[in-house]
Design a protein around this motif. Sequence first.
Motif, PDB file in Angstrom:
ATOM      1  N   ALA A  17       0.820  -1.223   0.000  1.00  0.00           N
ATOM      2  CA  ALA A  17       0.000   0.000   0.000  1.00  0.00           C
ATOM      3  C   ALA A  17       0.851   1.269   0.000  1.00  0.00           C
ATOM      4  CB  ALA A  17      -0.962  -0.004   1.186  1.00  0.00           C
ATOM      5  N   ASP A  18       1.896   1.322   0.819  1.00  0.00           N
ATOM      6  CA  ASP A  18       2.726   2.532   0.863  1.00  0.00           C
ATOM      7  C   ASP A  18       3.412   2.789  -0.473  1.00  0.00           C
ATOM      8  OD1 ASP A  18       2.002   2.884   3.502  1.00  0.00           O
ATOM      9  OD2 ASP A  18       3.917   2.222   4.328  1.00  0.00           O
ATOM     10  N   GLU A  19       3.947   1.735  -1.062  1.00  0.00           N
ATOM     11  CA  GLU A  19       4.624   1.864  -2.356  1.00  0.00           C
ATOM     12  C   GLU A  19       3.648   2.304  -3.448  1.00  0.00           C
ATOM     13  OE1 GLU A  19       6.566  -1.148  -5.624  1.00  0.00           O
ATOM     14  OE2 GLU A  19       7.035  -1.533  -3.515  1.00  0.00           O
ATOM     15  N   VAL A  20       2.480   1.689  -3.482  1.00  0.00           N
ATOM     16  CA  VAL A  20       1.473   2.041  -4.483  1.00  0.00           C
ATOM     17  C   VAL A  20       1.013   3.479  -4.288  1.00  0.00           C
ATOM     18  CG1 VAL A  20      -0.873   1.559  -5.299  1.00  0.00           C
ATOM     19  CG2 VAL A  20       0.718  -0.328  -4.887  1.00  0.00           C
ATOM     20  N   GLY A  21       0.741   3.879  -3.050  1.00  0.00           N
ATOM     21  CA  GLY A  21       0.321   5.252  -2.779  1.00  0.00           C
ATOM     22  C   GLY A  21       1.342   6.272  -3.257  1.00  0.00           C
ATOM     23  N   ALA A  22       2.606   6.014  -2.982  1.00  0.00           N
ATOM     24  CA  ALA A  22       3.668   6.925  -3.423  1.00  0.00           C
ATOM     25  C   ALA A  22       3.749   6.992  -4.946  1.00  0.00           C
ATOM     26  CB  ALA A  22       5.011   6.482  -2.832  1.00  0.00           C
ATOM     27  N   GLN A  23       3.599   5.859  -5.612  1.00  0.00           N
ATOM     28  CA  GLN A  23       3.643   5.842  -7.079  1.00  0.00           C
ATOM     29  C   GLN A  23       2.463   6.607  -7.678  1.00  0.00           C
ATOM     30  OE1 GLN A  23       4.290   2.023  -8.955  1.00  0.00           O
ATOM     31  NE2 GLN A  23       5.616   1.377  -7.278  1.00  0.00           N
ATOM     32  N   ILE A  24       1.295   6.463  -7.079  1.00  0.00           N
ATOM     33  CA  ILE A  24       0.114   7.173  -7.579  1.00  0.00           C
ATOM     34  C   ILE A  24       0.350   8.683  -7.535  1.00  0.00           C
ATOM     35  CG2 ILE A  24      -2.306   7.717  -7.093  1.00  0.00           C
ATOM     36  CD1 ILE A  24      -2.594   4.755  -6.149  1.00  0.00           C
ATOM     37  N   VAL A  25       0.860   9.169  -6.405  1.00  0.00           N
ATOM     38  CA  VAL A  25       1.127  10.609  -6.264  1.00  0.00           C
ATOM     39  C   VAL A  25       2.199  11.063  -7.260  1.00  0.00           C
ATOM     40  CG1 VAL A  25       2.089  12.349  -4.705  1.00  0.00           C
ATOM     41  CG2 VAL A  25       0.383  10.740  -3.865  1.00  0.00           C
ATOM     42  N   ASP A  26       3.239  10.268  -7.434  1.00  0.00           N
ATOM     43  CA  ASP A  26       4.347  10.641  -8.316  1.00  0.00           C
ATOM     44  C   ASP A  26       4.003  10.572  -9.800  1.00  0.00           C
ATOM     45  OD1 ASP A  26       5.979  11.087  -6.136  1.00  0.00           O
ATOM     46  OD2 ASP A  26       6.984   9.133  -6.257  1.00  0.00           O
ATOM     47  N   GLN A  27       3.119   9.640 -10.189  1.00  0.00           N
ATOM     48  CA  GLN A  27       2.913   9.360 -11.607  1.00  0.00           C
ATOM     49  C   GLN A  27       1.638   9.942 -12.212  1.00  0.00           C
ATOM     50  OE1 GLN A  27       3.399   5.150 -12.406  1.00  0.00           O
ATOM     51  NE2 GLN A  27       5.185   5.031 -11.073  1.00  0.00           N
ATOM     52  N   ILE A  28       0.688  10.359 -11.379  1.00  0.00           N
ATOM     53  CA  ILE A  28      -0.585  10.834 -11.925  1.00  0.00           C
ATOM     54  C   ILE A  28      -0.796  12.284 -11.514  1.00  0.00           C
ATOM     55  CG2 ILE A  28      -3.072  10.426 -12.066  1.00  0.00           C
ATOM     56  CD1 ILE A  28      -2.510   7.485 -11.334  1.00  0.00           C
ATOM     57  N   ASP A  29      -0.611  13.190 -12.443  1.00  0.00           N
ATOM     58  CA  ASP A  29      -0.669  14.626 -12.169  1.00  0.00           C
ATOM     59  C   ASP A  29      -2.022  15.084 -11.627  1.00  0.00           C
ATOM     60  OD1 ASP A  29       1.955  14.945 -13.040  1.00  0.00           O
ATOM     61  OD2 ASP A  29       1.334  15.411 -15.090  1.00  0.00           O
ATOM     62  N   GLU A  30      -3.097  14.434 -12.028  1.00  0.00           N
ATOM     63  CA  GLU A  30      -4.439  14.843 -11.616  1.00  0.00           C
ATOM     64  C   GLU A  30      -4.758  14.501 -10.155  1.00  0.00           C
ATOM     65  OE1 GLU A  30      -4.334  14.031 -16.007  1.00  0.00           O
ATOM     66  OE2 GLU A  30      -3.707  12.916 -14.250  1.00  0.00           O
ATOM     67  N   VAL A  31      -3.931  13.683  -9.531  1.00  0.00           N
ATOM     68  CA  VAL A  31      -4.163  13.260  -8.150  1.00  0.00           C
ATOM     69  C   VAL A  31      -3.804  14.387  -7.198  1.00  0.00           C
ATOM     70  CG1 VAL A  31      -3.366  11.701  -6.319  1.00  0.00           C
ATOM     71  CG2 VAL A  31      -3.947  10.801  -8.579  1.00  0.00           C
ATOM     72  N   LEU A  32      -4.756  14.705  -6.322  1.00  0.00           N
ATOM     73  CA  LEU A  32      -4.548  15.730  -5.309  1.00  0.00           C
ATOM     74  C   LEU A  32      -4.009  15.138  -4.016  1.00  0.00           C
ATOM     75  CD1 LEU A  32      -7.921  17.636  -5.809  1.00  0.00           C
ATOM     76  CD2 LEU A  32      -5.665  18.294  -6.681  1.00  0.00           C
ATOM     77  N   GLU A  33      -4.575  14.000  -3.598  1.00  0.00           N
ATOM     78  CA  GLU A  33      -4.211  13.376  -2.324  1.00  0.00           C
ATOM     79  C   GLU A  33      -4.441  11.876  -2.407  1.00  0.00           C
ATOM     80  OE1 GLU A  33      -5.808  17.030   0.489  1.00  0.00           O
ATOM     81  OE2 GLU A  33      -7.210  15.511  -0.203  1.00  0.00           O
ATOM     82  N   VAL A  34      -3.689  11.146  -1.593  1.00  0.00           N
ATOM     83  CA  VAL A  34      -3.910   9.713  -1.421  1.00  0.00           C
ATOM     84  C   VAL A  34      -3.917   9.446   0.078  1.00  0.00           C
ATOM     85  CG1 VAL A  34      -3.033   7.379  -1.818  1.00  0.00           C
ATOM     86  CG2 VAL A  34      -2.774   9.113  -3.594  1.00  0.00           C
ATOM     87  N   TYR A  35      -4.967   8.793   0.552  1.00  0.00           N
ATOM     88  CA  TYR A  35      -5.115   8.478   1.969  1.00  0.00           C
ATOM     89  C   TYR A  35      -4.974   6.980   2.180  1.00  0.00           C
ATOM     90  CZ  TYR A  35      -7.402  13.046   2.084  1.00  0.00           C
ATOM     91  OH  TYR A  35      -7.686  14.384   1.961  1.00  0.00           O
ATOM     92  N   SER A  36      -4.289   6.585   3.237  1.00  0.00           N
ATOM     93  CA  SER A  36      -4.270   5.199   3.684  1.00  0.00           C
ATOM     94  C   SER A  36      -5.530   4.999   4.521  1.00  0.00           C
ATOM     95  CB  SER A  36      -3.016   4.966   4.529  1.00  0.00           C
ATOM     96  OG  SER A  36      -3.017   3.672   5.055  1.00  0.00           O
ATOM     97  N   THR A  37      -6.268   3.914   4.268  1.00  0.00           N
ATOM     98  CA  THR A  37      -7.561   3.733   4.925  1.00  0.00           C
ATOM     99  C   THR A  37      -7.699   2.349   5.543  1.00  0.00           C
ATOM    100  OG1 THR A  37      -8.606   2.954   2.875  1.00  0.00           O
ATOM    101  CG2 THR A  37      -8.702   5.315   3.309  1.00  0.00           C
ATOM    102  N   THR A  38      -8.682   2.225   6.433  1.00  0.00           N
ATOM    103  CA  THR A  38      -9.063   0.927   6.966  1.00  0.00           C
ATOM    104  C   THR A  38     -10.211   0.388   6.131  1.00  0.00           C
ATOM    105  OG1 THR A  38     -10.684   1.888   8.478  1.00  0.00           O
ATOM    106  CG2 THR A  38      -8.435   1.621   9.316  1.00  0.00           C
TER     107      THR A  38
END
Length: 90
Positions: A17-38
């Motif tokens: 999850a941490d690796e994927v979240g970081a990649q999403i933020v780095d690779q997709i310009d339209e992304v504003l935020e990524v939250y880790s969730t339960t």
Amino acid sequence: MSYTRLFIQVKCEPGFADEVGAQIVDQIDEVLEVYSTTGNYDLLVKAKLADVQKMAPIVQGKLHKIGHIRETNTFLSFSVFGRDIGEFVS
């Protein structure tokens, strides 16, 4: 210009999850935020769309190409109620 908010729940392979979240933020310009969730999904992605027609290129063309993602669930926002509360987790 008015934007539509796009929310995407992301289920990752265990331990990624941490690796994927970081990649999403780095690779997709339209992304504003990524939250880790339960719950059933590991991440909640918030993105902005100037045009709803851009949803497929973001989800299918960019997000689904990131490794270690098992499943996604996508929502569009009609309205925003209240105000942004800013940083709420330290």
